[in-house]
Design a protein around this motif. Sequence first.
Motif, PDB file in Angstrom:
ATOM      1  N   TYR A 145       0.940  -1.114  -0.089  1.00  0.00           N
ATOM      2  CA  TYR A 145      -0.125   0.183   0.208  1.00  0.00           C
ATOM      3  C   TYR A 145       0.722   1.345   0.132  1.00  0.00           C
ATOM      4  O   TYR A 145       0.472   2.185  -0.692  1.00  0.00           O
ATOM      5  N   PHE A 146       2.108   1.126   0.555  1.00  0.00           N
ATOM      6  CA  PHE A 146       2.893   2.335   0.713  1.00  0.00           C
ATOM      7  C   PHE A 146       3.535   2.637  -1.002  1.00  0.00           C
ATOM      8  O   PHE A 146       3.401   3.812  -1.345  1.00  0.00           O
ATOM      9  N   LEU A 147       3.835   1.518  -1.460  1.00  0.00           N
ATOM     10  CA  LEU A 147       4.172   1.706  -2.976  1.00  0.00           C
ATOM     11  C   LEU A 147       3.151   2.118  -3.671  1.00  0.00           C
ATOM     12  O   LEU A 147       3.251   3.002  -4.793  1.00  0.00           O
ATOM     13  N   MET A 148       1.974   1.598  -3.582  1.00  0.00           N
ATOM     14  CA  MET A 148       0.510   2.083  -4.299  1.00  0.00           C
ATOM     15  C   MET A 148       0.272   3.654  -4.090  1.00  0.00           C
ATOM     16  O   MET A 148      -0.111   4.277  -4.792  1.00  0.00           O
ATOM     17  N   MET A 180       2.807   5.800  -3.426  1.00  0.00           N
ATOM     18  CA  MET A 180       3.892   6.557  -4.118  1.00  0.00           C
ATOM     19  C   MET A 180       3.295   6.581  -5.755  1.00  0.00           C
ATOM     20  O   MET A 180       3.608   7.363  -6.527  1.00  0.00           O
ATOM     21  N   TYR A 181       2.635   5.360  -6.104  1.00  0.00           N
ATOM     22  CA  TYR A 181       2.098   5.263  -7.528  1.00  0.00           C
ATOM     23  C   TYR A 181       1.001   6.219  -7.820  1.00  0.00           C
ATOM     24  O   TYR A 181       1.072   7.112  -8.627  1.00  0.00           O
ATOM     25  N   TYR A 182       0.058   6.170  -6.987  1.00  0.00           N
ATOM     26  CA  TYR A 182      -1.220   7.234  -7.368  1.00  0.00           C
ATOM     27  C   TYR A 182      -0.605   8.630  -7.065  1.00  0.00           C
ATOM     28  O   TYR A 182      -1.408   9.548  -7.798  1.00  0.00           O
ATOM     29  N   ASN A 183       0.358   8.961  -6.412  1.00  0.00           N
ATOM     30  CA  ASN A 183       0.933  10.481  -6.022  1.00  0.00           C
ATOM     31  C   ASN A 183       1.766  10.571  -7.137  1.00  0.00           C
ATOM     32  O   ASN A 183       2.689  11.794  -7.048  1.00  0.00           O
ATOM     33  N   CYS A 184       2.213   9.982  -8.133  1.00  0.00           N
ATOM     34  CA  CYS A 184       3.209  10.354  -9.240  1.00  0.00           C
ATOM     35  C   CYS A 184       4.352  10.436  -8.746  1.00  0.00           C
ATOM     36  O   CYS A 184       5.176  11.025  -9.423  1.00  0.00           O
ATOM     37  N   VAL A 185       4.565   9.543  -7.579  1.00  0.00           N
ATOM     38  CA  VAL A 185       6.341   9.894  -7.277  1.00  0.00           C
ATOM     39  C   VAL A 185       7.273   9.190  -7.943  1.00  0.00           C
ATOM     40  O   VAL A 185       8.308   9.637  -8.201  1.00  0.00           O
ATOM     41  N   PHE A 186       6.821   8.101  -8.363  1.00  0.00           N
ATOM     42  CA  PHE A 186       7.789   7.269  -9.321  1.00  0.00           C
ATOM     43  C   PHE A 186       8.116   7.934 -10.526  1.00  0.00           C
ATOM     44  O   PHE A 186       9.107   8.157 -10.981  1.00  0.00           O
ATOM     45  N   GLN A 201     -10.180   9.311  -5.387  1.00  0.00           N
ATOM     46  CA  GLN A 201      -9.638  10.210  -4.384  1.00  0.00           C
ATOM     47  C   GLN A 201      -9.608   9.751  -3.196  1.00  0.00           C
ATOM     48  O   GLN A 201      -8.591   9.782  -2.544  1.00  0.00           O
ATOM     49  N   TYR A 202     -10.771   9.330  -2.538  1.00  0.00           N
ATOM     50  CA  TYR A 202     -10.771   9.068  -1.126  1.00  0.00           C
ATOM     51  C   TYR A 202      -9.803   7.825  -0.870  1.00  0.00           C
ATOM     52  O   TYR A 202      -9.243   7.778   0.295  1.00  0.00           O
ATOM     53  N   LYS A 203     -10.007   6.726  -1.850  1.00  0.00           N
ATOM     54  CA  LYS A 203      -9.187   5.691  -1.500  1.00  0.00           C
ATOM     55  C   LYS A 203      -7.823   5.838  -1.425  1.00  0.00           C
ATOM     56  O   LYS A 203      -6.921   5.708  -0.471  1.00  0.00           O
ATOM     57  N   ARG A 204      -7.302   7.090  -2.462  1.00  0.00           N
ATOM     58  CA  ARG A 204      -6.060   7.432  -2.502  1.00  0.00           C
ATOM     59  C   ARG A 204      -5.383   8.109  -1.151  1.00  0.00           C
ATOM     60  O   ARG A 204      -4.450   8.046  -0.541  1.00  0.00           O
TER      61      ARG A 204
END
Length: 421
Positions: free
Chosen positions: A124-127, A129-135, A404-407
């Motif tokens: 979930y931490f990595l997801m 990062m993915y959802y917030n476009c950190v990668f 958005q709520y889930k992220r």
Amino acid sequence: MREMRDSGVAWIGEIPEEWSLIRFKDKYKNSKEIAGEKSIEYQRLALTLNGVVQRPKNDSDGLQPKEFDTYQVLHENDFVFKMIDLQNISTSRVGLSPYTGLVSPAYIRFRPKNNTQYPRFIYYFLMGMYYNCVFNNLGGDGVRSALNASDIGTLLIPYPDGKIQKQIGESLDTICANVDTLTTNIKTQIEKLKAYKQSLITEVVTKGLDPTVPMKDSGVEWIGEIPAHWKIQRGKALFKETDARSADGSEELLTVSQYTGITPRSQKNVTMFEALSLEGYKICEIGDIAANTMWLWAGAIGVSEYRGVVSPSYNVYRQRSNNFAPRYLDHLLRAPMLVQEYDSLSTGIRASRLRLYPKDFFNIMFPVPPLEEQQAILDALNSKLSAVDRLIAIKQAKIEKLEQYKRSLIYEYVTGKREVI
């Protein structure tokens, strides 16, 4: 109120005082286990936006069995990454595998060290990062920016004790499952509305608006009965092919899609290869029909509202005598029953090689209502379709709010800003 401290990582922000920070490689090791001759023993897996999924056993992508010997074995609870072309979020992937099977040798795989107990928390931490476009931001500004195994190994991750990891993972599993169920239900409603739109379009462009009007057999299987005063004409009497070419490639590049019809390439979010020059591309005038020959069997055709150019491999047609109002013709050409006719007439060795050539397009029979009736049909359609589109937009907005709520919850839980109750 728990004490917080600065994590030193911009996107993470503050974390609880008692949480530590680890590197991903402290708990997971990069490895590549090549299947070799045992590849035939494994199920094929795919890394999608929804995680790791099993592929159908007959889905080989055209590869020969021996070619899978170079694939790598992904085990249950392994992490797998696809981190290329990071400037396009839809092409990167993160997955925690619930299966053992084969994945592409191009993917990056990490195995747990010392039987790490709660991989769902790190997932979930990595997801997050993915959802917030950190990668995407980590990969640099290049068109084909990427992260390698070394980059991923150095990622800093907030790390609470095992009990809290378990609580967070289980809570997010429940929350995400509930959100996904709601989202799926809304998507099903949207699909029903879209199907209603298509059935409505098909009905009125082949049957008209008046259910009491005398009907006649069209003699054409895909059309069926039509109003008695309508004409039936062959495509070659209605349309002609044009082959005008761009002299300097200065025109707007147009795309032809089964989903959106004809739109300027500049309005589409696509990453496909684009030629260095559009010189020699086919001219498409306003009101012309453009057909993506490779996808016409799926409905990639439409009447253009723009002047521009399309691929030289496409076909461009023009009305001979303006028998159709352009918007009416666009609805007709993209009606599901006519798309099925394109499919049945297309030839090729498999779906990706099917083609509908001009001679076959010209042989199709088309219903031709009087022009004034076409306009009445368009007016009625516009009113009804606008109402349906408004409903779809409302439901799409609900989906976006749920996502958005889930992220937001994932981010708050995995960084300790929200406590599990």
